[in-house]
Design a protein around this motif. Sequence first.
Motif, PDB file in Angstrom:
ATOM      1  N   SER A  33     -16.016  -1.038  -4.464  1.00 53.91           N
ATOM      2  CA  SER A  33     -14.504  -0.841  -4.978  1.00 53.91           C
ATOM      3  C   SER A  33     -13.987  -2.396  -5.111  1.00 53.91           C
ATOM      4  O   SER A  33     -14.290  -3.029  -4.424  1.00 53.91           O
ATOM      5  N   PRO A  59      -7.089  -4.658  -7.116  1.00 54.48           N
ATOM      6  CA  PRO A  59      -6.528  -4.494  -8.542  1.00 54.48           C
ATOM      7  C   PRO A  59      -6.035  -5.670  -8.988  1.00 54.48           C
ATOM      8  O   PRO A  59      -5.483  -6.449  -8.324  1.00 54.48           O
ATOM      9  N   THR A  92       2.365   3.066 -13.242  1.00 49.03           N
ATOM     10  CA  THR A  92       2.825   2.883 -11.833  1.00 49.03           C
ATOM     11  C   THR A  92       3.315   1.347 -11.780  1.00 49.03           C
ATOM     12  O   THR A  92       3.184   0.585 -12.348  1.00 49.03           O
ATOM     13  N   ASP A 139       2.937  -0.459  -9.406  1.00 52.93           N
ATOM     14  CA  ASP A 139       2.016  -1.603  -8.997  1.00 52.93           C
ATOM     15  C   ASP A 139       1.650  -2.502 -10.044  1.00 52.93           C
ATOM     16  O   ASP A 139       0.759  -2.328 -10.880  1.00 52.93           O
ATOM     17  N   GLY A 141      -0.713  -4.840 -10.128  1.00 52.77           N
ATOM     18  CA  GLY A 141      -1.975  -5.083 -10.106  1.00 52.77           C
ATOM     19  C   GLY A 141      -2.750  -4.038 -10.814  1.00 52.77           C
ATOM     20  O   GLY A 141      -3.774  -4.182 -11.130  1.00 52.77           O
ATOM     21  N   VAL A 142      -2.182  -2.850 -10.955  1.00 54.24           N
ATOM     22  CA  VAL A 142      -2.864  -1.576 -11.374  1.00 54.24           C
ATOM     23  C   VAL A 142      -2.192  -1.109 -12.924  1.00 54.24           C
ATOM     24  O   VAL A 142      -2.991  -0.842 -13.693  1.00 54.24           O
ATOM     25  N   THR A 157      -2.523   4.564 -13.835  1.00 53.36           N
ATOM     26  CA  THR A 157      -3.735   5.012 -12.975  1.00 53.36           C
ATOM     27  C   THR A 157      -4.283   5.914 -13.838  1.00 53.36           C
ATOM     28  O   THR A 157      -4.336   6.006 -14.859  1.00 53.36           O
ATOM     29  N   PRO A 187     -11.811   3.060 -14.845  1.00 51.81           N
ATOM     30  CA  PRO A 187     -10.524   2.972 -14.709  1.00 51.81           C
ATOM     31  C   PRO A 187      -9.690   2.006 -15.548  1.00 51.81           C
ATOM     32  O   PRO A 187     -10.206   1.414 -16.405  1.00 51.81           O
ATOM     33  N   ASP A 206      -8.204  -0.972 -15.527  1.00 53.27           N
ATOM     34  CA  ASP A 206      -8.391  -2.375 -15.362  1.00 53.27           C
ATOM     35  C   ASP A 206      -9.834  -2.487 -16.064  1.00 53.27           C
ATOM     36  O   ASP A 206     -10.027  -3.637 -16.795  1.00 53.27           O
TER      37      ASP A 206
END
Length: 387
Positions: A24, A27, A53, A55, A57-58, A61, A137, A139
Motif C-alpha cells: 500500500s 496517495p 474526491t 482528497d 492526493g487521490v 476513487t 488505481p 494514481d
Amino acid sequence: MNARSAARLVASLLLAVTLAACASRPPPLAPVAAGPVKTETVDMLVATTRQPTADKGVLFTGERGSTLSFTNVVVSIPPTREAGSVQWPRSVPGDPAHDFVTTAVEPLKDGQLRPWFKQHETKSRRVLIFVHGFNTPFDASVFRFAQIVHDANANVAPVLFSWPSRGSLLDYNYDRESANFSRSDLARVIETAANSPDVSDVIVMAHSMGSWVAMEALRQIALQRGRISPKVSDVILASPDLDIDVFRKQLLEIGPKRPHFTIFVSTNDRALRISRLISGSVTRVGAVDLSDEQYLAQLKNASGITVLDLSDLRNGDRLNHSQFATSPEVVQLLGSQLIDGSGVSRSDMDGSGQLAATAVGTGQVLGSAAGAVLSAPIRIFEGTGRY
C-alpha cells in the motif's frame, strides 16, 4: 486445464493479493513545486468516469462517477531511473529528484477541450489515447501512462482514459462491469479528439481489460456513425483480456473500414491464465498460442492486423502481463514504430522471423548493436485476409 494447474493459478492469485496488500502506498497526486534538479514532464489530458474526491492526493476513487470528468495533469519524471519503471514516492509529497510527482492539476470543462488540443498540438499532430487495465488505481494509471509516453519518446498529445477500477485483485467482476459502464464515454473522448481540427491522427492504446472498453467504444462508433473516423488510424491492444470469440465478432461489427490493429500476445502471461480460468476457460486474445494452426489460420483471414508475440521475452513484469510498458525493448518499439505511425511488418524481421534491433530504433536496444537480433526475440505475424 487440470485441477493441479488450476490450483497453481489460484495460489498465484492469492500470492499476488498478499503482495498487493503489503505494498500500500500514500496517495501521491497532490501537486508539488519543482525542485532544483532538472526533470522532464508529461503534460496529459485525463478523462475519467471515476468518482471525484476532495482528497487532493487521490483526486478520483475506484467508484463510478455520475459524469465524465476532465483534468489536465502534469507529471514530473525523475532524471535517474531504469526505463520501464515508475519511481513511487515513499512518503508524500514526494521528491521530484527521485520520484514521480505531479506539478500541476487543473480541472477542465467540456468547452476547454478543443483549446487543450490546440495548445498541446505536437509536430506530428497525433493524439495517443491510453486505456488502462484491471486492478489499476487512479494514481497508478496516471504514473504508468506518463512513464510510457516518456520512455517511448512519443511525439503525441497524451490523453488518459481512466475508468473505475478499485485496484483490487478480488474485484475482477466489479472492474469488468465498470468497463461496460465506461464504453460510451470513451467513444465520446475518441470522437472529440478525431473532430478536433488540430489533430491529424488518433491512436488508441489499451491494456488488458481496457481492451474491452476500447473495442466496445470503437464498435459503438462504427454502429452509430456507419464507420470510425479515418483519423483513428491505429489501435494497439497490449495483453488484451478479451474472449477470442467476442473479439472476432467485434471486428466484424466494426466493419472493413477500420483502423490498423497491433496486438501484443504472450503464452506466458500469468494474469491472462487466471482470467481464462474464471471466464469459462475461453482463450483470451492476449494469450493465444500462434504455434497452434487454428489461430494462425484465423489470423491469415483477418486483414489489417499485426500480432507481436512476446512469449520469448524475459524482461518486464513478474506476471508477463505489462511488458508493453515495463520492457525497455518493447516500450522503445512503441515509440519508434507504432505510436509514430510507421508500423511494424515482416520487412522489419531477420531471416529467422525475429524482429531486428533496427526496427526498434538507432541500435539503442539494451546490449544490442544496430542490426542485431534482439536479445529476447519478438516475432511478427500479419493477417492478409478480408475480415
